[in-house]
Enzyme design. Structure first.
Site, short mmCIF file in Angstrom:
data_model
loop_
_atom_site.label_atom_id
_atom_site.label_comp_id
_atom_site.label_asym_id
_atom_site.label_seq_id
_atom_site.Cartn_x
_atom_site.Cartn_y
_atom_site.Cartn_z
N TYR B 144 38.42 45.23 39.81
CA TYR B 144 39.29 46.30 39.31
C TYR B 144 39.22 47.53 40.21
CZ TYR B 144 40.69 44.46 34.74
OH TYR B 144 41.27 43.75 33.73
N LYS B 194 31.03 32.96 37.74
CA LYS B 194 31.58 31.80 38.46
C LYS B 194 30.66 31.61 39.66
CE LYS B 194 34.66 28.63 39.37
NZ LYS B 194 34.89 27.42 38.54
N ASP B 227 35.38 29.24 33.51
CA ASP B 227 36.32 28.19 33.11
C ASP B 227 35.76 27.40 31.94
OD1 ASP B 227 34.45 27.48 35.13
OD2 ASP B 227 35.59 25.72 35.73
N ASP B 251 38.12 40.68 30.70
CA ASP B 251 39.52 40.96 30.35
C ASP B 251 40.17 39.71 29.77
OD1 ASP B 251 42.02 42.40 30.34
OD2 ASP B 251 42.59 41.21 32.11
N ASP B 255 40.65 38.70 25.43
CA ASP B 255 41.97 38.44 24.87
C ASP B 255 42.03 37.05 24.24
OD1 ASP B 255 43.10 40.87 25.18
OD2 ASP B 255 44.52 40.33 26.73
C1 LIG Z 1 33.42 22.86 40.52
C2 LIG Z 1 34.27 24.09 40.81
C3 LIG Z 1 33.97 24.62 42.18
C4 LIG Z 1 35.76 23.80 40.60
C5 LIG Z 1 36.61 25.05 40.80
O1 LIG Z 1 36.23 26.16 40.39
O2 LIG Z 1 37.69 24.93 41.35
C6 LIG Z 1 36.13 23.23 39.22
O3 LIG Z 1 35.89 24.14 38.20
C7 LIG Z 1 37.59 22.85 39.23
O4 LIG Z 1 38.40 23.49 38.54
O5 LIG Z 1 37.96 21.91 39.96
C1 LIG Z 2 46.13 47.40 30.70
C2 LIG Z 2 45.06 46.75 31.54
C3 LIG Z 2 44.83 47.53 32.80
C4 LIG Z 2 43.76 46.51 30.75
C5 LIG Z 2 42.72 45.78 31.58
O1 LIG Z 2 43.03 44.85 32.32
O2 LIG Z 2 41.54 46.14 31.45
C6 LIG Z 2 43.92 45.75 29.44
O3 LIG Z 2 44.33 44.43 29.66
C7 LIG Z 2 42.62 45.78 28.70
O4 LIG Z 2 41.98 44.72 28.56
O5 LIG Z 2 42.22 46.86 28.24
#
Ligand SMILES: CC(C)[C@H](C(=O)O)[C@@H](O)C(=O)O
Ligand SMILES: CC(C)[C@H](C(=O)O)[C@@H](O)C(=O)O
Lengths: 360, 360
Positions: B144, B194, B227, B251, B255
């Protein structure tokens, strides 16, 4: 007659057993549709580390280079979890494979088959008849590979850092792929970014819009912030058609989508280079806990064969034949344990392979 | 007796109408618990742009500086969507406010009240009696704010880039907050990163482990790739207690969590600086489509007052009183339109405020 060279990399965990079924299905469609295949098997992941002290040995790279496509199983397991990061099966094999073969485009279809909708973790009224989302994820750029990355300084001020980065060329290339993919579907692309915060995203959004306006004005384009996308997928999954994602956001959203289908064992994926080379693998992991028991679901691996036939070999009919056979087996009630429920026909890995062969 | 100075920034959309109820509730608890408040109102977001040509005018910053805490409504709406990014209500007000007041710690509780579990988009058997996840999101670092960011080059080679970055100090500070927060809860922290790809994440994970091992060994610490976290939240939301996240992953996951509760109108958030200063705001947006109709749910704004009392003023009893009143109103069946169903008592914004006052 046509002959395709395939590097077969079963990997770890359930990889070898589901690969066996996939290869049986491949051989059957080859005979039926009049092409032949030449298969070269090689180690990758933990087993390659055990044999060669590296999860992606030079010999395996060579096997891949000599082939028209790579059929990949899955890698990883507790045995190799405490290796240094670069020698770990996932990181040490997958990322270098992507980079080496320039697999810039990752396709991950997340589809709920009507009959499997009850396995989906969402409320029935949200799932409805199921949904079908194709994520087109950029795979060789972004903060994954951007340079510089490292550590600097010491004490409280020590920092760790990475570089998020895209070039115009990379964004144009993946955007075109997504818009083309939408053509054969519902003509809608949702492009994911965080343009309210990131310069890389402002750039991404601008280029996606250009490609859209100049080359694909007939496709409906929506831009979504990644945080909002993570929400909307839960509320209205059926509204989405193609999701176009940078590497990192694609990593997160494809996993969210995969879990939303409730049937990870059915999701194939394709990682494609310019030209026709590609690597095809199931979306799920190596599931070491059920490996060797003959109960793993081979459908994701079998459907990965279909994607290989479609994208690398342009054998669309053979690809469709496999997909149709899978649909028929599901309609007929065949289920491996992880999605089985009362009233279904419970089958193991081999019996599921048999079922697909019988429906071909 | 104690007197607290509060900068009240209602903002746009439903902001002013839900703020009105929140202030009524604040005044009632002040009287009940024997403290007084001094409120200074100021414009922020779109309305500030209309009045001062900037979403965060100097005068509003001054109002905040003179206060002990900021009570924030919500900002944004279609009217201001085509302004240049830095003048847009969300980006042009929220990010500079966070930076200016050094609000490094963002708390977002995602709680499903038992009675509202049916509004949750997940299957009933996954939601069970509801879940309660507190995300502790770092808010002033990461990609950010990391420098450099920009664009360079031209043609196909033009690039857009950002820098993902954390310092040891920043990670230690937020990790401590998360472990402390877990103490009063279920003693579990899941730290999100990650680390299989990002150097920043390897660094993050290492420091989180140090703080854990040295200072909070009694807290259970789990490390999750982002992920995987996006998936596990769908499958086992009840297993999570505190989620410790870097800015960007936080973020996305907050959500996802918010949508998972199914009742965005009930979720407050706190953004806290070192010391006791903080900014308190509802997690939902400005909802311009229902603004001015008297139907918006004021509970998230009212619960934001409770967080302000707890974190900035250490008025724990008054905070609890508000939270208990909200629980009672929900148990008694009071619902604004967006979560109302047959059998509930449907109320508007003011009537919901009345209900809370009556349960105080
Ligand atoms: C294992 C990892 C490096 C890989 C990635 O982050 O791309 C996996 O999560 C995927 O989505 O294939
Ligand atoms: C509006 C945006 C910049 C903000 C962020 O990404 O932090 C919002 O999504 C939040 O989570 O407060």
């Amino acid at each position: 007659s046509k002959n395709y060279k395939i590097a077969v990399l079963p990997g770890d965990g359930i990889g070898p057993e589901v690969m066996k079924e996939a290869v049986r299905v491949l051989d059957a469609v080859a005979e039926k549709f009049g092409f032949s295949t030449e298969k070269e098997w090689a180690d990758v992941g933990g087993i390659a580390y055990d044999h060669f002290k590296h999860p992606l040995p030079e010999s395996t790279l060579k096997t891949g280079e000599a082939a028209d496509a790579i059929l990949f199983g899955s890698v990883g397991g507790p045995k190799w979890e405490s290796l240094p990061p670069n020698l770990q099966p996932e990181r040490g094999a997958l990322l270098p494979l992507r980079k080496h073969f320039k697999l810039f485009c990752n396709l991950r279809p997340a589809k709920v088959y009507k009959e499997l909708a009850p396995a989906c973790p969402l409320r029935a009224d949200i799932v409805g008849d199921g949904f079908n989302i194709l994520t087109v994820r950029e795979l060789t750029g972004d903060v994954y590979f951007g340079q510089p990355k490292g550590r600097e300084g010491s004490g409280k001020d020590e920092i760790g850092y990475d570089t998020m980065k895209y070039s115009r060329y990379e964004v144009e290339r993946i955007a075109r792929f997504a818009f083309e993919a939408a053509k054969g579907r519902r003509n809608k692309v949702a492009s994911i970014d965080k343009a309210n915060v990131l310069t890389t995203s402002v750039f991404w959004r601008e280029i996606v819009k250009e490609i859209h306006d100049n080359e694909f004005p007939e496709i409906e384009l929506e831009n979504l912030y990644v945080d909002n996308a993570a929400m909307q997928l839960l509320r209205r999954p059926r509204d989405f058609d193609v999701l176009l994602c940078p590497n990192l956001f694609g990593d997160i959203l494809t996993d969210e989508c995969a879990m939303l289908t409730g049937s990870m064992g059915l999701l194939p994926s394709a990682s494609i280079a310019e030209g026709s080379f590609g690597l095809y693998e199931p979306a799920g992991g190596s599931a070491p806990d059920i490996a060797g028991k003959g109960i793993a679901n081979p459908l994701a691996q079998i459907l990965s064969v279909a994607l290989m036939l479609r994208y690398s070999f342009k054998e669309e009919e053979a690809a469709k034949a496999i997909e149709t056979a899978v649909e028929k087996a599901i309609s007929a009630g065949y289920r491996t344990g992880e999605i089985w429920k009362e009233g279904d026909k419970k089958v193991g890995t081999t019996a599921m392979g048999d079922a697909i062969l019988s429906f071909l």
